[in-house]
Design a protein around this motif. Sequence first.
Motif, short mmCIF file in Angstrom:
data_model
loop_
_atom_site.label_atom_id
_atom_site.label_comp_id
_atom_site.label_asym_id
_atom_site.label_seq_id
_atom_site.Cartn_x
_atom_site.Cartn_y
_atom_site.Cartn_z
N ASP A 155 -0.39 19.01 29.00
CA ASP A 155 -0.55 20.46 29.12
C ASP A 155 -0.51 21.07 27.72
OD1 ASP A 155 -0.68 23.07 29.84
OD2 ASP A 155 1.25 23.12 30.90
N ALA A 156 -1.64 21.66 27.30
CA ALA A 156 -1.70 22.22 25.95
C ALA A 156 -0.78 23.41 25.79
CB ALA A 156 -3.14 22.62 25.63
N THR A 157 -0.52 24.13 26.86
CA THR A 157 0.37 25.30 26.76
C THR A 157 1.81 24.90 26.47
OG1 THR A 157 0.74 25.30 29.16
CG2 THR A 157 -1.10 26.60 28.32
N ALA A 158 2.14 23.62 26.66
CA ALA A 158 3.50 23.17 26.38
C ALA A 158 3.83 23.23 24.89
CB ALA A 158 3.69 21.75 26.89
N LEU A 159 2.81 23.37 24.04
CA LEU A 159 3.07 23.50 22.62
C LEU A 159 3.84 24.78 22.29
CD1 LEU A 159 -0.28 22.20 21.10
CD2 LEU A 159 1.97 21.20 20.78
N ASP A 160 3.72 25.77 23.18
CA ASP A 160 4.49 27.00 22.96
C ASP A 160 5.99 26.76 23.06
OD1 ASP A 160 2.10 28.30 22.63
OD2 ASP A 160 1.96 28.93 24.74
N LEU A 161 6.39 25.69 23.71
CA LEU A 161 7.81 25.37 23.85
C LEU A 161 8.37 24.63 22.63
CD1 LEU A 161 7.70 24.08 27.55
CD2 LEU A 161 8.21 26.40 26.75
N LEU A 162 7.47 24.21 21.74
CA LEU A 162 7.90 23.43 20.59
C LEU A 162 8.41 24.37 19.48
CD1 LEU A 162 8.02 20.51 19.52
CD2 LEU A 162 5.77 20.87 18.51
N HIS A 163 9.57 24.06 18.91
CA HIS A 163 10.17 24.84 17.82
C HIS A 163 10.33 23.95 16.59
CE1 HIS A 163 10.96 27.42 21.24
NE2 HIS A 163 11.44 28.39 20.43
N ILE A 164 10.13 24.56 15.43
CA ILE A 164 10.22 23.85 14.16
C ILE A 164 11.42 24.40 13.39
CG2 ILE A 164 8.95 23.08 12.13
CD1 ILE A 164 7.55 22.45 14.78
N ARG A 165 12.25 23.52 12.85
CA ARG A 165 13.41 23.97 12.08
C ARG A 165 12.96 24.33 10.66
NH1 ARG A 165 18.53 24.07 13.16
NH2 ARG A 165 18.24 22.74 14.99
N SER A 166 13.35 25.52 10.24
CA SER A 166 12.97 26.00 8.91
C SER A 166 13.96 25.51 7.86
CB SER A 166 12.91 27.53 8.91
OG SER A 166 14.21 28.07 9.10
N ASN A 167 13.64 25.81 6.60
CA ASN A 167 14.53 25.42 5.51
C ASN A 167 15.85 26.17 5.56
OD1 ASN A 167 12.57 23.68 4.52
ND2 ASN A 167 11.66 25.26 3.20
N GLN A 168 15.83 27.39 6.14
CA GLN A 168 17.06 28.17 6.23
C GLN A 168 17.94 27.73 7.40
OE1 GLN A 168 14.02 29.56 5.92
NE2 GLN A 168 14.16 30.10 3.73
N GLY A 169 17.40 26.91 8.32
CA GLY A 169 18.21 26.41 9.41
C GLY A 169 17.77 26.82 10.80
N PRO A 170 17.39 28.07 11.05
CA PRO A 170 17.03 28.46 12.42
C PRO A 170 15.72 27.82 12.87
CG PRO A 170 16.65 30.26 10.91
CD PRO A 170 17.34 29.21 10.11
N LEU A 171 15.54 27.75 14.22
CA LEU A 171 14.31 27.21 14.81
C LEU A 171 13.27 28.30 14.91
CD1 LEU A 171 15.89 25.03 17.66
CD2 LEU A 171 14.92 24.23 15.50
N VAL A 172 12.03 27.91 14.57
CA VAL A 172 10.91 28.84 14.60
C VAL A 172 9.90 28.34 15.63
CG1 VAL A 172 9.07 29.94 13.27
CG2 VAL A 172 11.26 29.39 12.17
N PRO A 173 9.49 29.18 16.61
CA PRO A 173 8.48 28.73 17.58
C PRO A 173 7.16 28.38 16.90
CG PRO A 173 9.55 30.74 18.33
CD PRO A 173 9.98 30.54 16.90
N LEU A 174 6.54 27.32 17.36
CA LEU A 174 5.27 26.89 16.78
C LEU A 174 4.19 27.96 16.97
CD1 LEU A 174 3.51 24.67 15.45
CD2 LEU A 174 3.09 23.75 17.74
N SER A 175 4.28 28.70 18.06
CA SER A 175 3.26 29.72 18.34
C SER A 175 3.24 30.82 17.29
CB SER A 175 3.49 30.33 19.72
OG SER A 175 4.80 30.88 19.81
#
Length: 460
Positions: free
Chosen positions: A322-342
Motif C-alpha cells: 500500500d503506497a499510502t502507508a508511506l504517510d505512516l513513516l517518520h524520519i528522526r531528525s538531527n535534533q531528535g524529534p520524528l518528522v513525517p515523511l509526507s
Amino acid sequence: IISMTLSLVAIFIPLLFLAGLMGRLFREFSVTIGVAVLISGVISLTLTPMLCSRYLGEQQQSSHGRLYRITEAWYQWLVDRYDHSLRVVLHHRRITMVFSLLILVATGYLFVVIPKGFIPAEDRGYIMASFQTDQGISWANLTGHMHQLAEIARKNENVDRLMINVSSTGFMMLILKPRSERVLNADQIINELRPKLNSVPGIRTMLVNPLPVTIGGRRSRSLYQLTLGGADTEQLYATARQLERVMQEVPGLVDVSSDLQMDNPELFVEIDRERALLLGVTPQRIENSLYSAYGNREVSTIFGANDQYSVIVEFAKRFQTDATALDLLHIRSNQGPLVPLSTLASLRERLGPLSVNHSGQLPSVTISFNIKPGFALSDVLGVVQQQANDLLPSGISAAFQGNAQQFQSAQASMGWLLGLAIIVIYIVLGILYESYIHPLTILTALPFAGFGSLITLMFF
C-alpha cells in the motif's frame, strides 16, 4: 574398387567446409566415414582376394545348395529385367533425354520448396515452462498463479512430477513418466497442456521441448529468437511492439513474446531538499528508513544451541503493498524529534523499465517464438524475415539469434557445398577414367537419386 572408394570419400570432403554448428557436428562424422571407406577399399584390394583364394573353389567341382539356387535365380531375374529396361531406354533416346531433363528440373524444384528444419526434437522426458505476467505483479500473486498452474499440470496423466521456481518471474519443469508408461510424446503433451495452462487468467504459459543442442542466443521463453537493435530507443520499442503484434497473427507461430518490459509500475519519492535541510533530515536518513521498511535489513542475530537466527526489521506485510502507508513513516531528525515523511517528500507514480537489454552495446528487444506442429522452420523464418523487412524503419536492424541463426547459416552454405561436392567427384572420376565424358555419364545418376530422396522426405 578404387573409383568407387575415392568417389565416396570425395562426397564427404565438402562437409569439412560446412559453417556453423552443423559444420562442427558433421566434421567428425565426415572424417570418420571417409577414413572407414578408405580402410574398406584397402581391405578390398588386399585381404579380400587372399580370403577368396582360401575359401572359394571352382564351380565345376562343387554343387550348390537350394538357397544358392533360389537367390541365384532371383539375381538372374534382376539382370534380365535390367537388360530389358536398358534396351528400351536405348531404343527411345530422345524420350529418355527429355525425361532426364524433367527429373533434373523436378529435383531442383523440390530442393527449393521442400520444408526444411534444423535439429529434430527428441522426447527427453521433461518439458520446460516459462511464463509472462503483468510487469507489476507482486510475488504473492505470482506464487498463487504458479500454484494454480502446478495443479493443472499435476492432473495430467503423462506428468510424473514437477518443480516450480518463483523469483521475479516464474519457471516450471515438468518431469514426464517413462516413455513405456505413456502414449503421447513430449510434443503431443505440450499441445495437450497448452490450452489448459493458458486458461488461467492473468498469466501466459509458454511450453518448450528443449532441443538436444541449444546454440547461443538469449535466455527466452521460446526456442527461436529475433533480435531488434537500434540507437533510438523510442523508435525501437514502438517497432518491437508492432512487430510482435504482427508475428502473433502469423499462422505458423505460437508463444510469441518479447523481453520488452517498459510498463513496470514505479513509485518515486521526490525529496524537498530545502525543507529537509531546515528540519534537520538528510537524504541518507530517508534512504535508510525506506530500506528498513521495505528492504531486508538485518539488525541482530539470535544464537541458539544448534542454530542462529537473523532478526530482520520491515513493515508489516499489509503495509508493504500500500503506497499510502508511506504517510505512516517518520524520519528522526538531527535534533531528535520524528518528522513525517509526507512533510519531507512527495510521491509520484509512473511506469518505467523493468530491464533494458543490449546487444552489441546498442539497446535491443528480443522477440521469441515457437513453431506450430505441421509447419517447417524454413517457411516460418522466411515469413518472419519478410514481415520484419516490411516494418523496420531505417536505423533499426533485425537478426535471428541462437538456433534460428545457425539454421540460416547452414542453409546459406548448403548450395555451394553441394556444387563443390559435384566438382570434386567429377575431378576424381576424371582422373581415374582419364576422360572428360565418362564422369558426366556417372554424374547423370545424381538427379534421379536426389529426386528419390526428396520424394521420400516429403512423404515420410
